[in-house]
Design a protein around this motif. Structure first.
Motif, PDB file in Angstrom:
ATOM      1  N   ASN A  44       0.578  -1.061  -0.095  1.00  0.00           N
ATOM      2  CA  ASN A  44       0.015  -0.236  -0.050  1.00  0.00           C
ATOM      3  C   ASN A  44       0.869   1.328  -0.103  1.00  0.00           C
ATOM      4  OD1 ASN A  44      -3.092  -0.797   0.497  1.00  0.00           O
ATOM      5  ND2 ASN A  44      -1.733  -2.273   1.910  1.00  0.00           N
ATOM      6  N   ALA A  45       2.124   1.276   0.359  1.00  0.00           N
ATOM      7  CA  ALA A  45       2.580   2.528   0.404  1.00  0.00           C
ATOM      8  C   ALA A  45       4.615   2.163   0.270  1.00  0.00           C
ATOM      9  CB  ALA A  45       2.715   3.132   1.724  1.00  0.00           C
ATOM     10  N   PRO A  46       4.591   1.798  -0.929  1.00  0.00           N
ATOM     11  CA  PRO A  46       6.118   1.292  -1.409  1.00  0.00           C
ATOM     12  C   PRO A  46       6.815   2.821  -1.851  1.00  0.00           C
ATOM     13  CG  PRO A  46       4.656   0.824  -3.241  1.00  0.00           C
ATOM     14  CD  PRO A  46       3.800   1.203  -2.126  1.00  0.00           C
ATOM     15  N   ILE A  47       7.993   2.723  -1.926  1.00  0.00           N
ATOM     16  CA  ILE A  47       8.723   4.061  -2.414  1.00  0.00           C
ATOM     17  C   ILE A  47       7.998   4.762  -3.590  1.00  0.00           C
ATOM     18  CG2 ILE A  47      10.962   4.879  -3.257  1.00  0.00           C
ATOM     19  CD1 ILE A  47      12.217   2.547  -1.905  1.00  0.00           C
ATOM     20  N   ALA A  48       7.243   3.982  -4.338  1.00  0.00           N
ATOM     21  CA  ALA A  48       6.424   4.724  -5.413  1.00  0.00           C
ATOM     22  C   ALA A  48       5.379   5.888  -4.867  1.00  0.00           C
ATOM     23  CB  ALA A  48       5.940   3.566  -6.406  1.00  0.00           C
ATOM     24  N   HIS A  49       4.828   5.265  -3.608  1.00  0.00           N
ATOM     25  CA  HIS A  49       3.721   6.048  -2.793  1.00  0.00           C
ATOM     26  C   HIS A  49       4.420   7.375  -2.593  1.00  0.00           C
ATOM     27  CE1 HIS A  49       0.553   7.148  -0.337  1.00  0.00           C
ATOM     28  NE2 HIS A  49       1.657   7.558   0.883  1.00  0.00           N
ATOM     29  N   LEU A  50       5.911   7.492  -2.091  1.00  0.00           N
ATOM     30  CA  LEU A  50       6.438   8.714  -1.775  1.00  0.00           C
ATOM     31  C   LEU A  50       6.884   9.335  -3.064  1.00  0.00           C
ATOM     32  CD1 LEU A  50       8.264  10.534   0.077  1.00  0.00           C
ATOM     33  CD2 LEU A  50      10.266   9.160  -0.372  1.00  0.00           C
ATOM     34  N   ARG A  51       7.288   8.744  -4.042  1.00  0.00           N
ATOM     35  CA  ARG A  51       7.554   9.626  -5.284  1.00  0.00           C
ATOM     36  C   ARG A  51       6.334  10.241  -5.901  1.00  0.00           C
ATOM     37  NH1 ARG A  51      12.339   8.524  -7.918  1.00  0.00           N
ATOM     38  NH2 ARG A  51      13.722   6.936  -7.056  1.00  0.00           N
TER      39      ARG A  51
END
Length: 373
Positions: free
Chosen positions: A23-30
């Protein structure tokens, strides 16, 4: 006590790692960064934290929380460090929740703890004022005014303060350090969002003649230091756990790169020099992990009243995570500094986490002074 997780704590770790990876991989931050999200955090994700029992990990069950302890909070913090997830967990679920659990009135606990545990509210602890962490030098003042107090001062590095539903402000009164629960919409409160180098969020808070009632005091007037110290120690230990998570994940990414990148017709992981560096880093990460688990266990048992084990853990984890991200960038070569590769994001995150709650020098000095140096 063995410096390892129990079976239940291991299950929590697996649940947290799985939830965040999905649900919140690094892609979420990006995504939040690249779309210039005005909040910089996802309230939907925070509510999911509540549904999973993560947001209220240290909140007693009678206030809607999970009723767990520092070790479990550290487990969740380490998982957040692995995925670089922007989350109000540290500001709300750890620091603010700990202050309210330790010193909040029944009305304050009833009003805020269930909402934090459910992921419905975001609270922020406002302590730091200068370029460095110095909780013993609070310049913000609270003077008696009418049936309450008038607050003046400025705070920095207030985690997610720009989206906070309430602020817990540390201020100096004639009686000593006092903690106040402040509505950010109160006249005289100015909040400026500051996007940090790692794309996470903090805020600057300026208080100009902010009038609060006496019931805004958390605990007693002049008696805020014990609750603040307890919250900061837990926060520092959890920050050390985040550093472990970030450092270890950067290491794992680097190992994968060593196993796939070829140079001169050979996998670079076959070069003995890189093997030696990787082996050294592995041992350092394990030492840091043991120090952090030990500190969290001592907090849970009430055996670290001066926070010295926490200081050792924070300093060690910070140094090791810094080594891990530096080695990651070095072993990736020039591409390690490009935004396309995640290791650069870990380097930035470690830099911020090292400053939060006091850097290695702050904690080394604290331990030295406690031992008479």
């Amino acid at each position: 006590m063995p410096l390892i997780l129990t079976e239940e704590q291991t299950m929590l770790k697996e649940a947290a790692d799985g939830f965040l990876s999905e649900n919140a991989p690094i892609a979420h931050l990006r995504k939040l960064r690249d779309e210039r999200d005005p909040d910089g955090v996802s309230r939907d994700l925070w509510r999911q934290f509540g549904e999973m029992g993560f947001a209220g990990v240290i909140i007693p069950e009678d206030h809607g929380g999970s009723g767990l302890g520092p070790v479990e909070a550290g487990v969740l913090a380490e998982a957040l460090g692995r995925t670089l997830t922007p989350s109000p967990f540290m500001g709300s679920g750890v620091l603010s929740a700990k202050v309210l659990v330790e010193a909040g009135s029944d009305a304050q606990k009833s009003a805020w703890l269930p909402r934090i545990a459910a992921g419905e509210a975001i609270l922020s602890l406002a302590v730091d004022e200068g370029a460095k962490h110095r909780p013993d030098a609070i310049a913000t003042t609270a003077e008696r005014s009418g049936n309450g107090f008038r607050l003046n001062g400025a705070k920095g590095f207030v985690l997610d303060g720009h989206v906070a539903d309430a602020l817990i402000v540390a201020a100096s009164t004639e009686e000593g350090l006092t903690l106040f629960l402040v509505d950010p919409k109160t006249a005289g409160v100015e909040i400026e969002r500051t996007v940090m180098v790692d794309a996470h969020n903090a805020a600057r808070v300026v208080l100009t003649d902010v009038q609060v009632d006496a019931d805004a005091v958390i605990g007693s007037v002049g008696g805020g230091k014990p609750a603040l110290d307890a919250a900061l120690d837990l926060g520092r230990a959890c920050t050390a756990a985040m550093l472990n998570g970030a450092g270890d994940q950067a290491f794992q990414i680097t190992l994968d790169y060593l196993r796939t990148r070829k140079q001169f017709g050979k996998l670079i992981g076959e070069f003995q020099a890189l093997q030696h560096r990787a082996a050294h880093l592995y041992t350092e990460i394990e030492l840091a992990r043991a120090a952090v688990i030990g500190a969290l266990q001592r907090l849970e048992a009430g055996k670290d009243p001066k926070g010295l084990a926490v200081s050792v853990a924070k300093a060690k984890a910070g140094k090791v995570a810094e080594l891990a991200v530096q080695e990651a960038v070095q072993m990736h070569g020039g591409v390690g500094m490009t935004d396309e590769f995640d290791v650069g994001l870990f380097m930035k995150r470690v830099r911020v986490l090292n400053e939060f709650g006091g850097d290695a020098a702050f904690h080394q000095e604290k331990v030295a002074r406690a031992q008479g140096y």
